[in-house]
Design a protein around this motif. Structure first.
Motif, PDB file in Angstrom:
ATOM      1  N   CYS A  76      27.208  41.647  34.514  1.00 12.91           N
ATOM      2  CA  CYS A  76      27.962  40.505  33.887  1.00 12.91           C
ATOM      3  C   CYS A  76      29.311  40.396  34.563  1.00 12.91           C
ATOM      4  O   CYS A  76      30.317  40.787  34.272  1.00 12.91           O
ATOM      5  CB  CYS A  76      28.186  41.251  32.487  1.00 12.91           C
ATOM      6  SG  CYS A  76      28.896  39.945  31.413  1.00 12.91           S
ATOM      7  N   ALA A  77      29.109  39.432  35.779  1.00 14.49           N
ATOM      8  CA  ALA A  77      30.141  39.124  36.662  1.00 14.49           C
ATOM      9  C   ALA A  77      30.696  37.772  36.582  1.00 14.49           C
ATOM     10  O   ALA A  77      29.731  36.906  36.666  1.00 14.49           O
ATOM     11  CB  ALA A  77      29.762  39.887  37.938  1.00 14.49           C
ATOM     12  N   GLY A  78      31.998  37.560  37.021  1.00 18.83           N
ATOM     13  CA  GLY A  78      32.120  36.181  37.108  1.00 18.83           C
ATOM     14  C   GLY A  78      31.949  35.252  36.173  1.00 18.83           C
ATOM     15  O   GLY A  78      32.397  35.496  34.967  1.00 18.83           O
ATOM     16  N   ALA A  79      31.246  34.029  36.052  1.00 15.81           N
ATOM     17  CA  ALA A  79      30.887  33.240  35.204  1.00 15.81           C
ATOM     18  C   ALA A  79      30.068  33.973  34.096  1.00 15.81           C
ATOM     19  O   ALA A  79      30.140  33.504  32.983  1.00 15.81           O
ATOM     20  CB  ALA A  79      30.216  31.975  35.724  1.00 15.81           C
ATOM     21  N   GLY A  80      29.217  34.984  34.828  1.00 18.40           N
ATOM     22  CA  GLY A  80      28.632  35.716  33.463  1.00 18.40           C
ATOM     23  C   GLY A  80      29.517  36.463  32.517  1.00 18.40           C
ATOM     24  O   GLY A  80      29.243  36.402  31.403  1.00 18.40           O
ATOM     25  N   ALA A  81      30.658  36.967  33.174  1.00 17.78           N
ATOM     26  CA  ALA A  81      31.393  37.459  32.197  1.00 17.78           C
ATOM     27  C   ALA A  81      32.277  36.249  31.308  1.00 17.78           C
ATOM     28  O   ALA A  81      32.408  36.908  29.865  1.00 17.78           O
ATOM     29  CB  ALA A  81      32.567  38.350  32.924  1.00 17.78           C
ATOM     30  N   ILE A  82      32.235  35.337  31.661  1.00 23.42           N
ATOM     31  CA  ILE A  82      33.054  34.245  30.975  1.00 23.42           C
ATOM     32  C   ILE A  82      31.946  33.867  29.798  1.00 23.42           C
ATOM     33  O   ILE A  82      32.367  33.482  28.562  1.00 23.42           O
ATOM     34  CB  ILE A  82      33.257  33.084  31.673  1.00 23.42           C
ATOM     35  CG1 ILE A  82      34.380  33.297  32.797  1.00 23.42           C
ATOM     36  CG2 ILE A  82      33.665  31.850  30.875  1.00 23.42           C
ATOM     37  CD1 ILE A  82      35.855  33.416  32.290  1.00 23.42           C
ATOM     38  N   LEU A  83      30.721  34.115  29.933  1.00 24.32           N
ATOM     39  CA  LEU A  83      29.811  33.495  28.862  1.00 24.32           C
ATOM     40  C   LEU A  83      29.695  34.604  27.899  1.00 24.32           C
ATOM     41  O   LEU A  83      29.730  34.374  26.631  1.00 24.32           O
ATOM     42  CB  LEU A  83      28.256  33.485  29.795  1.00 24.32           C
ATOM     43  CG  LEU A  83      27.859  32.110  30.671  1.00 24.32           C
ATOM     44  CD1 LEU A  83      26.670  32.264  31.226  1.00 24.32           C
ATOM     45  CD2 LEU A  83      28.185  30.908  29.744  1.00 24.32           C
ATOM     46  N   ALA A  84      29.881  35.750  28.245  1.00 23.32           N
ATOM     47  CA  ALA A  84      30.010  36.898  27.188  1.00 23.32           C
ATOM     48  C   ALA A  84      31.215  36.581  26.521  1.00 23.32           C
ATOM     49  O   ALA A  84      31.216  36.953  25.363  1.00 23.32           O
ATOM     50  CB  ALA A  84      29.626  38.198  27.994  1.00 23.32           C
ATOM     51  N   MET A  85      32.245  36.551  27.232  1.00 25.54           N
ATOM     52  CA  MET A  85      33.627  36.338  26.483  1.00 25.54           C
ATOM     53  C   MET A  85      33.624  35.347  25.691  1.00 25.54           C
ATOM     54  O   MET A  85      34.160  35.424  24.492  1.00 25.54           O
ATOM     55  CB  MET A  85      34.673  36.214  27.665  1.00 25.54           C
ATOM     56  CG  MET A  85      36.185  35.749  27.245  1.00 25.54           C
ATOM     57  SD  MET A  85      37.036  35.088  28.451  1.00 25.54           S
ATOM     58  CE  MET A  85      36.583  33.306  28.597  1.00 25.54           C
TER      59      MET A  85
END
Length: 281
Positions: free
Chosen positions: A128-137
């Motif tokens: 869950c990295a980069g923009a993926g982390a943003i989606l989760a956030m």
């Protein structure tokens, strides 16, 4: 409850017939499941998927048949961020006006997620990295696993950690100091640490993650949908309010909810010692 056809046409829509090109979509019992489905590359985002996700969440703002959303990745990973070959490579050669159009578009996805009234549950397994982390956030709730690996790795590619609202939203979830550490270093936040820090609401087995996320979404969907949307709106808007403003805003919001059929339903069910069946209006 009365309705007006012309008003409905301009302010409501049904998502039951919606189809997506760049991610998976399903709708069952008022719960929409959005699946990032490029598992061979750990579900990276492209220019097209960014835009389609943005437009989907914008449409959900007017959807009357969706009351909760689950966001998940296929194949044991959530999302590896922007596709290195389809996004990162082209960005290197773009002029500044085009770069700004891109960064504004990605930010618009976060704005659309926060503006839609439905609670969003991110089911995060693996990368869950980069923009993926943003989606989760940017989701309202986050379920993870011990295999979850969250990384806001923008600085590792020579960029600032202030991406897509990270500097505004992440500190409100895990605190300023912890957010600073993740955004300055880009290091991986594991599942167990992420739960301790409050990034994850719960840790689950990878095999049951999606099922549990959908079960929670179904539970939320069975609740008072209009009131849940008001809660989400106030959680977001009150970031910029003082306590006096917040209390007044909540007084107005709660008075509005007291006009709903769901409020009346809850009262009559309580009086009859029954379980209320909410209709979301």
């Amino acid at each position: 409850m009365t309705s007006h056809a012309a008003l409905d046409a301009g302010t409501t829509r049904q998502m039951a017939g919606f189809t997506a090109t760049h991610f998976g979509w399903s709708l069952d019992a008022h719960v929409a499941t959005i699946t990032l489905n490029r598992p061979e590359r750990k579900n990276p985002l492209t220019f097209e998927s960014y835009a389609e996700l943005r437009d989907c969440f914008r449409a959900l703002r007017y959807a009357t048949d969706v009351r909760a959303v689950v966001l998940v990745g296929a194949g044991g990973n959530f999302c590896s961020g922007g596709d290195v070959h389809e996004i990162i490579g082209p960005l290197v050669d773009l002029p500044s006006p085009d770069l700004l159009r891109f960064t504004r578009m990605t930010g618009d996805l976060v704005l659309a997620m926060r503006a839609c009234p439905q609670p969003i549950i991110a089911a995060v397994d693996g990368v869950c990295a980069g923009a993926g982390a943003i989606l989760a956030m940017s989701s309202d709730l986050r379920y993870g696993t011990t295999r979850s690996k969250v990384a806001f790795l923008f600085n590792r590619v020579g960029l600032a950690g202030c991406d897509m609202g990270a500097c505004a939203i992440l500190p409100r979830i895990i605190g300023q100091g912890r957010a600073s550490e993740l955004l300055y270093t880009g290091r991986v936040l594991g599942g167990e640490e992420g739960e301790r820090w409050g990034f994850f609401n719960r840790l689950l087995d990878g095999e049951t993650l999606l099922h549990e996320a959908q079960a929670m979404a179904k539970s939320l969907a069975e609740g008072p949908a209009f009131a849940n949307g008001i809660t989400k709106t106030m959680l977001h808007q009150e970031w910029t309010m003082g306590i006096e403003q917040a209390i007044e805003a909540e007084a107005q919001a709660q008075a509005l909810c007291m006009l709903t059929e769901d409020f009346k339903t809850a009262y009559h069910a309580f009086a009859a010692r029954q379980t209320p069946v909410f209709q979301g209006r």
